[in-house]
Design an enzyme around this catalytic site. Sequence first.
Site, PDB file in Angstrom:
ATOM      1  N   LYS A 178     -13.658  17.055 -81.074  1.00 47.71           N
ATOM      2  CA  LYS A 178     -14.170  16.216 -82.163  1.00 47.71           C
ATOM      3  C   LYS A 178     -13.826  16.820 -83.522  1.00 47.71           C
ATOM      4  CE  LYS A 178     -16.248  13.065 -84.518  1.00 47.71           C
ATOM      5  NZ  LYS A 178     -17.567  12.495 -84.343  1.00 47.71           N
ATOM      6  N   LYS A 246     -19.754  17.628 -93.079  1.00 49.80           N
ATOM      7  CA  LYS A 246     -20.411  18.435 -92.040  1.00 49.80           C
ATOM      8  C   LYS A 246     -19.406  18.849 -90.975  1.00 49.80           C
ATOM      9  CE  LYS A 246     -22.029  16.551 -88.539  1.00 49.80           C
ATOM     10  NZ  LYS A 246     -22.684  15.704 -87.514  1.00 49.80           N
TER      11      LYS A 246
END
Length: 303
Positions: A178, A246
Amino acid sequence: MTGSSRGQHGRRIAFLGTGLMGAPMARRLLGAGFAVIVWNRDPSKAEALAGDGAVLAETPMDAVAGADVVITMLTNADAVGTVLFDRGVADAMSADATVIDMSSIAPHFARDHSARLAERGIAHVDAPVSGGVVGADAGTLAIMAGGDQEVIEKLADVFAPMGRVTRVGPSGAGQLAKLANQQIVAVTIGAVAEAMMLITAGGGSPAAFRDAIRGGFAESRILDLHGKRMVERQFTPGGSSSNQLKDLNAAMETANALSLTLPLTAAVHAEFSEFVANGHGEKDHSGLLLHLEEKNALPGGKR
């Protein structure tokens, strides 16, 4: 909380975190015939799923009691750790249950959570997703899984309504994939935004430019969806810039731990850091265009 049905699949799923992405993912599971118990920190975001057949839980512990599969789709690693361990979810789960964490967190957190759950006999799969709200609604998410291959294979029917699952490797590998995915997304958004500025500053049409290059080597999902947002100047988040940052923070931390230098990722990380610091964290990540326009004193950059 009421209801004890196990659904037509014979398994009960607890879905913790029904926000922008979680709600449509839970809805896909309900549509596939699973019995789904939902919980969200803001109850109003879970209540909307009651009309689709979800059972509402007042606490995460209530949600996981008797569940065969617990799916977490939460904001960050702190939220996942707090819900799983500090709020007693792991203690309330059956020992033969499985946790699928579909949140996007750093790989080392995923490995830590997996090890702590294994001590209780609970299986864990880290399975973050890509595809945004559009993919969540359509059930076409790319699901990157890390964990035991046999466990992942046994969850095939759970993953199927949400998208296409691929085991990338052992625990933490899904989260690593990811982060790599988010590197590509962020760098490509930056490239498309800079190209849009070049065309506009030179007197061309951004909309016509996007149409002209589609089908060529620069074609991509980013050009299709995010390029369209840039042309239409529509930056309501599908994926927020704060979430993009993030993930970039985690990618840079992981790269440092692996002694890697990632100059392109570092450059776009710096730009997203400034954009979010300037108060634009809740704009879509395609809104990086606004930040780059402002740096170049171009019209529209201060929106």
